[in-house]
Design a protein around this motif. Structure first.
Motif, PDB file in Angstrom:
ATOM      1  N   ASP A 286       0.829  -1.211   0.000  1.00  0.00           N
ATOM      2  CA  ASP A 286       0.000   0.000   0.000  1.00  0.00           C
ATOM      3  C   ASP A 286       0.858   1.253   0.000  1.00  0.00           C
ATOM      4  O   ASP A 286       0.506   2.264  -0.609  1.00  0.00           O
ATOM      5  N   GLU A 287       1.983   1.175   0.702  1.00  0.00           N
ATOM      6  CA  GLU A 287       2.865   2.336   0.809  1.00  0.00           C
ATOM      7  C   GLU A 287       3.494   2.705  -0.535  1.00  0.00           C
ATOM      8  O   GLU A 287       3.920   3.837  -0.738  1.00  0.00           O
ATOM      9  N   ILE A 288       3.524   1.748  -1.440  1.00  0.00           N
ATOM     10  CA  ILE A 288       4.005   2.029  -2.798  1.00  0.00           C
ATOM     11  C   ILE A 288       2.839   2.415  -3.702  1.00  0.00           C
ATOM     12  O   ILE A 288       2.819   3.481  -4.306  1.00  0.00           O
ATOM     13  N   PHE A 289       1.831   1.554  -3.778  1.00  0.00           N
ATOM     14  CA  PHE A 289       0.785   1.713  -4.784  1.00  0.00           C
ATOM     15  C   PHE A 289      -0.189   2.849  -4.503  1.00  0.00           C
ATOM     16  O   PHE A 289      -0.818   3.371  -5.422  1.00  0.00           O
TER      17      PHE A 289
ATOM     18  N   VAL B  50      -5.792  -4.296 -11.906  1.00  0.00           N
ATOM     19  CA  VAL B  50      -7.009  -3.808 -12.553  1.00  0.00           C
ATOM     20  C   VAL B  50      -7.125  -2.298 -12.360  1.00  0.00           C
ATOM     21  O   VAL B  50      -7.468  -1.543 -13.289  1.00  0.00           O
ATOM     22  N   MET B  51      -6.823  -1.838 -11.157  1.00  0.00           N
ATOM     23  CA  MET B  51      -6.908  -0.418 -10.828  1.00  0.00           C
ATOM     24  C   MET B  51      -6.015   0.411 -11.755  1.00  0.00           C
ATOM     25  O   MET B  51      -6.385   1.493 -12.212  1.00  0.00           O
ATOM     26  N   TYR B  52      -4.823  -0.129 -12.061  1.00  0.00           N
ATOM     27  CA  TYR B  52      -3.891   0.583 -12.947  1.00  0.00           C
ATOM     28  C   TYR B  52      -4.056   0.182 -14.423  1.00  0.00           C
ATOM     29  O   TYR B  52      -3.269   0.594 -15.267  1.00  0.00           O
ATOM     30  N   GLN B  53      -5.081  -0.641 -14.679  1.00  0.00           N
ATOM     31  CA  GLN B  53      -5.423  -1.043 -16.045  1.00  0.00           C
ATOM     32  C   GLN B  53      -4.219  -1.673 -16.777  1.00  0.00           C
ATOM     33  O   GLN B  53      -3.891  -1.311 -17.897  1.00  0.00           O
ATOM     34  N   ILE B  54      -3.609  -2.622 -16.104  1.00  0.00           N
ATOM     35  CA  ILE B  54      -2.453  -3.314 -16.684  1.00  0.00           C
ATOM     36  C   ILE B  54      -2.848  -4.734 -17.072  1.00  0.00           C
ATOM     37  O   ILE B  54      -3.459  -5.432 -16.300  1.00  0.00           O
TER      38      ILE B  54
ATOM     39  N   GLU C 235      -6.067  -7.090  -7.936  1.00  0.00           N
ATOM     40  CA  GLU C 235      -6.976  -5.939  -7.835  1.00  0.00           C
ATOM     41  C   GLU C 235      -6.247  -4.647  -8.181  1.00  0.00           C
ATOM     42  O   GLU C 235      -6.794  -3.764  -8.863  1.00  0.00           O
ATOM     43  N   ILE C 236      -5.018  -4.526  -7.723  1.00  0.00           N
ATOM     44  CA  ILE C 236      -4.220  -3.316  -8.007  1.00  0.00           C
ATOM     45  C   ILE C 236      -3.911  -3.256  -9.501  1.00  0.00           C
ATOM     46  O   ILE C 236      -3.933  -2.179 -10.112  1.00  0.00           O
TER      47      ILE C 236
END
Length: 199
Positions: free
Chosen positions: A115-118, A195-199, A192-193
């Motif tokens: 979380d601290e990165i993304f 998907v959030m960044y559409q990768i 999930e992350i």
């Protein structure tokens, strides 16, 4: 964002450790604590600013060396705070620094810094995207396995499992740090992350 400035003493000692260890006969390649202690580097390293030393060595773009160096120097983490870790993350200038930090902290300190990165606005999007492409492929290596435990139990690096557990306990007792989740939970979270960044 707090900027980390590297002093010449940190740079010189770090560079010397890296280059000198290549020419010496090590018990455990690419570096071990026996080499550090036998060549009187331990006191010199510990006399430096810990955050500077961590940052400079994580920035070396040699993930294997950086992670193993940190294993050999658990004392560096004794006074590192949550804010210090955020400062490291926000100052990184290449993706390999993130990879090395996560590999070490997740595997050996058992703290989750995803979380601290993304979700950190001060981390460049490029680094976030590199990390989200990389981490799902190395999930297995983010957890200690039987071989890793045996290396520590046999004191292969010059560091034993009790020294690592002592540092783990420090972070477990600090509320700001999140404990690592299971491999399955981590994989789901990273998906999930992604998907959030559409990768």
């Amino acid at each position: 964002m707090r900027k980390i400035n590297i002093t010449s003493s940190t740079k010189e000692l770090s560079d010397y450790l890296l280059s000198d260890s290549k020419t010496k006969k090590l018990r455990y390649y690419p570096i071990d604590r026996f080499y550090i202690q036998n060549n009187n580097f331990l006191e010199k390293v510990l006399s430096l600013n810990n955050l500077e030393f961590l940052f400079y060595n994580l920035e070396l773009v040699n993930e294997t060396y950086s992670v193993q160096l940190l294993i050999c120097l658990p004392e560096l983490w004794e006074n590192i705070t949550y804010n210090d870790v955020i400062t490291l993350i926000e100052n990184f200038t290449n993706s390999f620094s993130f990879y090395a930090l996560i590999e070490f902290t997740h595997k050996y300190l058992e703290i989750d810094l995803m979380d601290e990165i993304f979700y950190n606005e001060n981390v460049e999007l490029k680094f976030k995207k590199d990390c989200i492409k990389y981490f799902p492929n190395i999930i297995e290596s983010l957890y200690m396995n039987e071989f890793d435990c045996r290396e520590l139990e046999e004191n292969s690096y010059g560091i034993n499992i009790e020294q690592i557990k002592k540092i783990q306990l420090k972070f477990k007792n600090e509320d700001s740090f999140k404990k690592t989740m299971s491999k399955e939970e981590l994989y789901k979270k990273l998906s999930e992350i992604k998907v959030m960044y559409q990768i």
